[in-house]
Design a protein around this motif. Structure first.
Motif, PDB file in Angstrom:
ATOM      1  N   ILE A 126       0.850  -1.187   0.000  1.00  0.00           N
ATOM      2  CA  ILE A 126       0.000   0.000   0.000  1.00  0.00           C
ATOM      3  C   ILE A 126       0.885   1.235   0.000  1.00  0.00           C
ATOM      4  CG2 ILE A 126      -1.831   1.223   1.255  1.00  0.00           C
ATOM      5  CD1 ILE A 126      -2.685  -1.575   0.397  1.00  0.00           C
ATOM      6  N   VAL A 127       0.505   2.251  -0.796  1.00  0.00           N
ATOM      7  CA  VAL A 127       1.201   3.538  -0.770  1.00  0.00           C
ATOM      8  C   VAL A 127       0.249   4.569  -0.180  1.00  0.00           C
ATOM      9  CG1 VAL A 127       0.564   4.160  -3.138  1.00  0.00           C
ATOM     10  CG2 VAL A 127       2.541   5.242  -2.082  1.00  0.00           C
ATOM     11  N   GLU A 128       0.786   5.421   0.696  1.00  0.00           N
ATOM     12  CA  GLU A 128      -0.022   6.443   1.361  1.00  0.00           C
ATOM     13  C   GLU A 128       0.724   7.766   1.341  1.00  0.00           C
ATOM     14  OE1 GLU A 128      -2.112   7.258   5.711  1.00  0.00           O
ATOM     15  OE2 GLU A 128      -0.626   5.681   5.518  1.00  0.00           O
ATOM     16  N   ASP A 129       0.048   8.806   0.877  1.00  0.00           N
ATOM     17  CA  ASP A 129       0.597  10.157   0.927  1.00  0.00           C
ATOM     18  C   ASP A 129       0.452  10.669   2.353  1.00  0.00           C
ATOM     19  OD1 ASP A 129       1.494  12.571  -0.797  1.00  0.00           O
ATOM     20  OD2 ASP A 129      -0.065  13.357   0.522  1.00  0.00           O
ATOM     21  N   LEU A 130       1.492  11.252   2.902  1.00  0.00           N
ATOM     22  CA  LEU A 130       1.480  11.717   4.291  1.00  0.00           C
ATOM     23  C   LEU A 130       1.212  13.216   4.392  1.00  0.00           C
ATOM     24  CD1 LEU A 130       4.500   9.636   5.633  1.00  0.00           C
ATOM     25  CD2 LEU A 130       2.054   9.129   5.833  1.00  0.00           C
ATOM     26  N   GLY A 131       0.288  13.715   3.582  1.00  0.00           N
ATOM     27  CA  GLY A 131      -0.066  15.138   3.640  1.00  0.00           C
ATOM     28  C   GLY A 131       0.975  16.019   2.987  1.00  0.00           C
ATOM     29  N   SER A 132       1.602  15.550   1.938  1.00  0.00           N
ATOM     30  CA  SER A 132       2.639  16.325   1.266  1.00  0.00           C
ATOM     31  C   SER A 132       2.042  17.514   0.529  1.00  0.00           C
ATOM     32  CB  SER A 132       3.394  15.437   0.274  1.00  0.00           C
ATOM     33  OG  SER A 132       2.510  14.990  -0.731  1.00  0.00           O
ATOM     34  N   THR A 133       2.868  18.502   0.274  1.00  0.00           N
ATOM     35  CA  THR A 133       2.429  19.708  -0.413  1.00  0.00           C
ATOM     36  C   THR A 133       2.145  19.448  -1.885  1.00  0.00           C
ATOM     37  OG1 THR A 133       3.801  21.002   1.077  1.00  0.00           O
ATOM     38  CG2 THR A 133       3.057  22.097  -0.924  1.00  0.00           C
ATOM     39  N   ASN A 134       3.041  18.747  -2.571  1.00  0.00           N
ATOM     40  CA  ASN A 134       2.915  18.550  -4.010  1.00  0.00           C
ATOM     41  C   ASN A 134       2.263  17.235  -4.411  1.00  0.00           C
ATOM     42  OD1 ASN A 134       4.118  21.031  -4.758  1.00  0.00           O
ATOM     43  ND2 ASN A 134       6.086  20.186  -4.143  1.00  0.00           N
ATOM     44  N   GLY A 135       1.944  16.385  -3.458  1.00  0.00           N
ATOM     45  CA  GLY A 135       1.205  15.168  -3.740  1.00  0.00           C
ATOM     46  C   GLY A 135       2.067  13.996  -4.173  1.00  0.00           C
ATOM     47  N   THR A 136       1.454  12.815  -4.094  1.00  0.00           N
ATOM     48  CA  THR A 136       2.049  11.568  -4.541  1.00  0.00           C
ATOM     49  C   THR A 136       1.126  11.015  -5.612  1.00  0.00           C
ATOM     50  OG1 THR A 136       2.922  11.176  -2.323  1.00  0.00           O
ATOM     51  CG2 THR A 136       2.804   9.282  -3.791  1.00  0.00           C
ATOM     52  N   TYR A 137       1.702  10.550  -6.714  1.00  0.00           N
ATOM     53  CA  TYR A 137       0.918  10.073  -7.847  1.00  0.00           C
ATOM     54  C   TYR A 137       1.199   8.599  -8.094  1.00  0.00           C
ATOM     55  CZ  TYR A 137       0.001  14.963  -8.754  1.00  0.00           C
ATOM     56  OH  TYR A 137      -0.411  16.265  -8.630  1.00  0.00           O
ATOM     57  N   LEU A 138       0.130   7.830  -8.271  1.00  0.00           N
ATOM     58  CA  LEU A 138       0.231   6.427  -8.646  1.00  0.00           C
ATOM     59  C   LEU A 138      -0.379   6.290 -10.024  1.00  0.00           C
ATOM     60  CD1 LEU A 138       0.873   3.468  -7.951  1.00  0.00           C
ATOM     61  CD2 LEU A 138      -1.409   3.304  -6.959  1.00  0.00           C
ATOM     62  N   LEU A 143      -2.938  10.606  -5.173  1.00  0.00           N
ATOM     63  CA  LEU A 143      -3.455   9.802  -4.078  1.00  0.00           C
ATOM     64  C   LEU A 143      -4.108  10.664  -3.020  1.00  0.00           C
ATOM     65  CD1 LEU A 143      -0.461   7.356  -3.565  1.00  0.00           C
ATOM     66  CD2 LEU A 143      -2.558   6.953  -4.838  1.00  0.00           C
ATOM     67  N   THR A 144      -5.286  10.256  -2.588  1.00  0.00           N
ATOM     68  CA  THR A 144      -5.969  10.925  -1.486  1.00  0.00           C
ATOM     69  C   THR A 144      -6.205   9.963  -0.328  1.00  0.00           C
ATOM     70  OG1 THR A 144      -8.098  10.443  -2.511  1.00  0.00           O
ATOM     71  CG2 THR A 144      -7.123  12.608  -2.976  1.00  0.00           C
TER      72      THR A 144
END
Length: 166
Positions: A126-138, A143-144
């Motif tokens: 599982i991948v989880e974004d930790l509230g980053s500014t620029n986001g994580t993309y799969l 990702l939300t």
């Protein structure tokens, strides 16, 4: 008011004004360049070493079974760490600019604690974004929520792209 009092007030105002300018420049400089960590090169060299052959028996000793065809490594395919490989051994992998991250990203678009990759009970990663500014993309989707990672799907954090591989 006397001439001396007026001159002292003018000089005091100038001193406060210059103090404000100096502090402002220091804040802008730290925002642009961040903090420098001198141990990054050592961690990069350590992360690029091939995995030791004794890692497979450790996993078998823990009783952890991997599904057939399950990914065994995390590979950086684009960015400053291209070619870096991390063996997946059932532990959480943190990604970001912080010096204590599993993979330290030297990327202007990465947050200090940007994302994490962890296994669930079914052996799925599982991948989880930790509230980053620029986001994580799969796979071009921002990702939300925590999302399962299909093997080979690109995970983009700034200029860095990571994939799960067998």
């Amino acid at each position: 008011m006397s001439e001396l009092t007026l001159t002292v007030m003018r000089l005091g105002f100038l001193a406060v004004l210059w103090l404000f300018v100096i502090v402002t420049v220091q804040v802008i400089r730290s925002d642009l360049f961040g903090t420098r960590v001198t141990q990054r090169a050592a961690r990069r060299a350590e992360a690029q070493r091939p995995p030791q052959p004794r890692q497979a028996p450790q996993q078998a000793a823990r009783g952890g079974r991997q599904r057939r065809g399950a990914p065994t490594k995390l590979v950086v395919t684009e960015g400053s760490l291209t070619g870096t490989t991390v063996a997946l051994q059932g532990q959480t992998i943190t990604l970001g600019r912080a010096h204590d991250s599993t993979i330290v990203l030297d990327d202007d678009y990465a947050s200090s604690r940007h994302a994490r990759i962890y296994p669930d009970r079914d052996g799925q990663w599982i991948v989880e974004d930790l509230g980053s500014t620029n986001g994580t993309y799969l796979d071009r989707t921002r990702l939300t929520t925590p999302t399962p990672i299909p093997p080979g799907a690109p995970i983009r954090i700034g200029k860095t792209v990571i994939e799960l591989r067998k």
